[in-house]
Design an enzyme around this catalytic site. Structure first.
Site, mmCIF file in Angstrom:
data_model
loop_
_atom_site.group_PDB
_atom_site.id
_atom_site.type_symbol
_atom_site.label_atom_id
_atom_site.label_comp_id
_atom_site.label_asym_id
_atom_site.label_seq_id
_atom_site.Cartn_x
_atom_site.Cartn_y
_atom_site.Cartn_z
ATOM 1 N N GLU A 91 0.897 -0.829 -0.161
ATOM 2 C CA GLU A 91 -0.487 -0.144 0.716
ATOM 3 C C GLU A 91 0.696 1.030 -0.097
ATOM 4 O O GLU A 91 1.829 1.159 0.338
ATOM 5 C CB GLU A 91 -1.267 0.302 1.124
ATOM 6 C CG GLU A 91 -1.740 -0.694 1.288
ATOM 7 C CD GLU A 91 -2.905 -0.864 2.270
ATOM 8 O OE1 GLU A 91 -4.023 -1.073 2.694
ATOM 9 O OE2 GLU A 91 -2.494 -0.848 3.479
ATOM 10 N N CYS A 104 3.527 8.219 1.220
ATOM 11 C CA CYS A 104 4.565 7.970 2.082
ATOM 12 C C CYS A 104 4.079 6.297 1.593
ATOM 13 O O CYS A 104 3.503 5.800 1.136
ATOM 14 C CB CYS A 104 3.699 6.849 2.944
ATOM 15 S SG CYS A 104 3.952 6.485 4.718
ATOM 16 N N CYS A 111 8.151 -6.997 7.248
ATOM 17 C CA CYS A 111 9.864 -6.682 7.412
ATOM 18 C C CYS A 111 9.869 -7.875 8.926
ATOM 19 O O CYS A 111 9.653 -7.995 10.087
ATOM 20 C CB CYS A 111 9.317 -5.412 9.141
ATOM 21 S SG CYS A 111 11.006 -4.258 9.145
ATOM 22 N N CYS A 115 9.503 -5.395 15.755
ATOM 23 C CA CYS A 115 8.911 -3.299 16.684
ATOM 24 C C CYS A 115 7.720 -4.690 17.022
ATOM 25 O O CYS A 115 6.663 -5.271 16.245
ATOM 26 C CB CYS A 115 8.817 -3.172 15.666
ATOM 27 S SG CYS A 115 10.362 -2.211 15.231
ATOM 28 N N CYS A 118 3.536 -3.289 16.446
ATOM 29 C CA CYS A 118 4.536 -2.341 14.528
ATOM 30 C C CYS A 118 3.560 -3.846 14.008
ATOM 31 O O CYS A 118 3.770 -5.093 14.157
ATOM 32 C CB CYS A 118 5.048 -2.142 13.911
ATOM 33 S SG CYS A 118 5.395 -1.757 12.132
ATOM 34 N N CYS A 338 -0.810 5.039 10.284
ATOM 35 C CA CYS A 338 0.432 4.336 10.258
ATOM 36 C C CYS A 338 0.387 2.659 11.105
ATOM 37 O O CYS A 338 -0.197 2.828 12.039
ATOM 38 C CB CYS A 338 1.769 5.404 11.101
ATOM 39 S SG CYS A 338 2.157 6.758 11.092
HETATM 40 N N1 SAH Z 1 10.528 0.383 9.467
HETATM 41 C C1 SAH Z 1 10.574 1.638 9.550
HETATM 42 C C2 SAH Z 1 10.161 2.909 8.656
HETATM 43 C C3 SAH Z 1 8.084 2.584 8.660
HETATM 44 S S1 SAH Z 1 7.333 2.996 9.984
HETATM 45 C C4 SAH Z 1 10.337 2.204 11.428
HETATM 46 O O1 SAH Z 1 10.465 1.749 11.970
HETATM 47 O O2 SAH Z 1 11.324 3.325 11.132
HETATM 48 C C5 SAH Z 1 6.821 4.667 10.132
HETATM 49 C C6 SAH Z 1 6.992 4.796 11.426
HETATM 50 O O3 SAH Z 1 4.973 3.676 12.083
HETATM 51 C C7 SAH Z 1 7.833 4.035 12.839
HETATM 52 O O4 SAH Z 1 8.467 5.167 13.449
HETATM 53 C C8 SAH Z 1 7.096 3.072 13.420
HETATM 54 O O5 SAH Z 1 7.544 2.857 14.516
HETATM 55 C C9 SAH Z 1 5.807 3.616 12.955
HETATM 56 N N2 SAH Z 1 4.243 2.711 13.549
HETATM 57 C C10 SAH Z 1 4.725 1.385 13.437
HETATM 58 N N3 SAH Z 1 3.601 0.511 13.649
HETATM 59 C C11 SAH Z 1 2.905 1.760 14.514
HETATM 60 C C12 SAH Z 1 1.430 1.697 15.063
HETATM 61 N N4 SAH Z 1 0.457 0.384 15.089
HETATM 62 N N5 SAH Z 1 0.840 2.365 15.260
HETATM 63 C C13 SAH Z 1 1.457 3.880 15.489
HETATM 64 N N6 SAH Z 1 2.415 3.914 14.543
HETATM 65 C C14 SAH Z 1 3.597 2.936 14.477
HETATM 66 FE FE1 SF4 Z 2 10.018 -3.031 10.666
HETATM 67 FE FE2 SF4 Z 2 7.770 -2.071 11.695
HETATM 68 FE FE3 SF4 Z 2 10.024 -1.580 13.395
HETATM 69 FE FE4 SF4 Z 2 9.271 0.025 11.446
HETATM 70 S S1 SF4 Z 2 8.494 -0.056 13.508
HETATM 71 S S2 SF4 Z 2 11.045 -1.220 12.371
HETATM 72 S S3 SF4 Z 2 8.626 -1.552 9.767
HETATM 73 S S4 SF4 Z 2 8.444 -3.719 12.102
#
Ligand code: SAH
Ligand code: SF4
Length: 360
Positions: A91, A104, A111, A115, A118, A338
């Site tokens: 997406e 975006c 990934c 995390c 996420c 996000c």
């Molecule tokens: N992998 C990269 C870029 C993609 S994530 C990174 O982690 O920076 C883009 C942003 O969305 C990151 O700051 C991530 O931590 C945040 N994010 C991921 N899951 C989320 C969620 N469920 N709610 C709010 N932000 C989230």
């Molecule tokens: Fe990967 Fe999600 Fe962590 Fe970004 S926030 S590094 S997309 S697992």
């Protein structure tokens, strides 16, 4: 095998043309057709000599991802679902704001960094995107949105904040950055391209020397004990090393600050003590903060902090002299916020329900 020209930066395009006995300046011409006029077939490239067009048809393609659906939210947010290969979709989200329009984009399907808050991370790693697939998202968005009455592109900024960790797909991502910055490509200034990373430090060092764009870092915790849990790559590259890399990066960056992203998780990282610890943690790095209200997904185990808690957290940082924004949740009605991007893409039955596929 025909070469997909969509993913070639200027050097690669020049090399490709030279191998075919063509003049190097043709590279810019071809790139303009592809990236600025959105042409995907050589027949329409009318200022190229016929023999060259025939040669290109034989040896090259401009292969863009297939558009599965387009959704437009009441607030102007747009979301495209693009199919990369059978079963692999990503997406791309466009967010209009006062005076700019931000796209975006994703860099990986899934990934590997896991995390815990996420949904992309929960889903695991599927594969890297190619440069053509990364740029294909920008190509589609420009095609769909076009230019404003002054002739400026509606997409004025690009952020690597969709699915995936861009620094774990380094080669493809830097070539895509080349195309975003190239005058014959998308012509964006370095400050209008932002890469967001959870902190893959060796690759961040390489980016600094190769293609330094604006930097956002997913911080999310003020100390190693908590960050080890929320952002597991912290076990490999802990906070002190991360802060040193950020400082080093800023020597080359187009902006003189790093944006620290901080997801607000109820009862986890949102206390007053966390805010004060955060101020200590970043003390050596010129920065701004972007507080992101947690976007829930099924079985995440987390809740978003209350609006009052988020405001209070912001106020503590602001009193310490920092610029802080609270990310607005956009495109709620189309699940474009996000961390919500991944879930529905992979679940095909839900996809049928949620996305209206435009008739051909
Ligand atoms: N992998 C990269 C870029 C993609 S994530 C990174 O982690 O920076 C883009 C942003 O969305 C990151 O700051 C991530 O931590 C945040 N994010 C991921 N899951 C989320 C969620 N469920 N709610 C709010 N932000 C989230
Ligand atoms: Fe990967 Fe999600 Fe962590 Fe970004 S926030 S590094 S997309 S697992």
């Amino acid at each position: 095998m025909r070469v997909n020209l969509l993913g070639l930066n200027r050097d690669s395009m020049t090399r490709f043309l030279e191998e075919m006995g063509q003049k190097p300046y043709r590279a810019g011409q071809l790139m303009r057709w592809i990236h600025q006029y959105g042409a995907a077939d050589f027949g329409s490239m009318t200022d190229l000599a016929k023999p060259l067009r025939a040669l290109l048809m034989e040896h090259a393609t401009v292969e863009v991802p297939r558009l599965l659906s387009e959704q437009r939210s009441a607030d102007g947010t747009c979301k495209w679902l693009l199919e990369l290969s059978p079963g692999n979709a990503i997406e791309t989200v466009f967010i209009p704001e006062e005076g700019r329009g931000t796209l975006c984009i994703s860099s990986q399907v899934g990934c590997a960094l896991a995390c815990t808050f996420c949904s992309t991370g929960r889903q695991g790693f599927n594969r890297n995107l190619t440069t053509a697939e990364i740029i294909g998202q920008v190509w589609w968005a420009n095609r769909a949105l076009g230019r404003d009455p002054k002739g400026e592109r509606i997409v004025s900024n690009v952020v690597f904040m969709g699915m995936g960790e861009p620094l774990l797909n380094y080669e493809a991502v830097v070539d895509a950055i080349d195309l975003l910055l190239d005058d014959h490509g998308y012509g964006l200034s370095r400050r209008r391209v932002t890469l967001s990373t959870s902190g893959v430090l060796p690759a961040l060092e390489r980016l600094r020397d190769r293609a330094p764009v604006a930097l956002a870092v997913s911080l999310h915790a003020p100390d190693d004990a908590l960050r080890d849990v929320l952002v597991p790559i912290n076990q490999k590259y802990p906070l002190q090393a991360l802060m040193a890399s950020c400082r080093h990066y800023l020597e080359r960056a187009p902006r003189d600050f790093v944006t620290f992203e901080y997801v607000m998780l109820d009862g986890v990282n949102d206390s007053e003590a966390s805010a004060h610890a955060l101020i200590q943690c970043v003390a050596a790095v010129p920065c701004k903060f972007n507080l992101i209200p947690f976007n829930p997904f099924p079985n995440s185990g987390y809740r978003c902090s209350s609006p009052e808690t988020i405001r209070h957290f912001r106020d503590i940082l602001m009193q310490a002299g920092y610029v802080v924004t609270i990310r607005k949740t956009r495109g709620d009605d189309i699940d474009a916020a996000c961390g919500q991007l991944a879930g529905q893409v992979m679940d095909k039955s839900r996809r049928q329900e949620r996305f209206t596929v435009p008739s051909p």
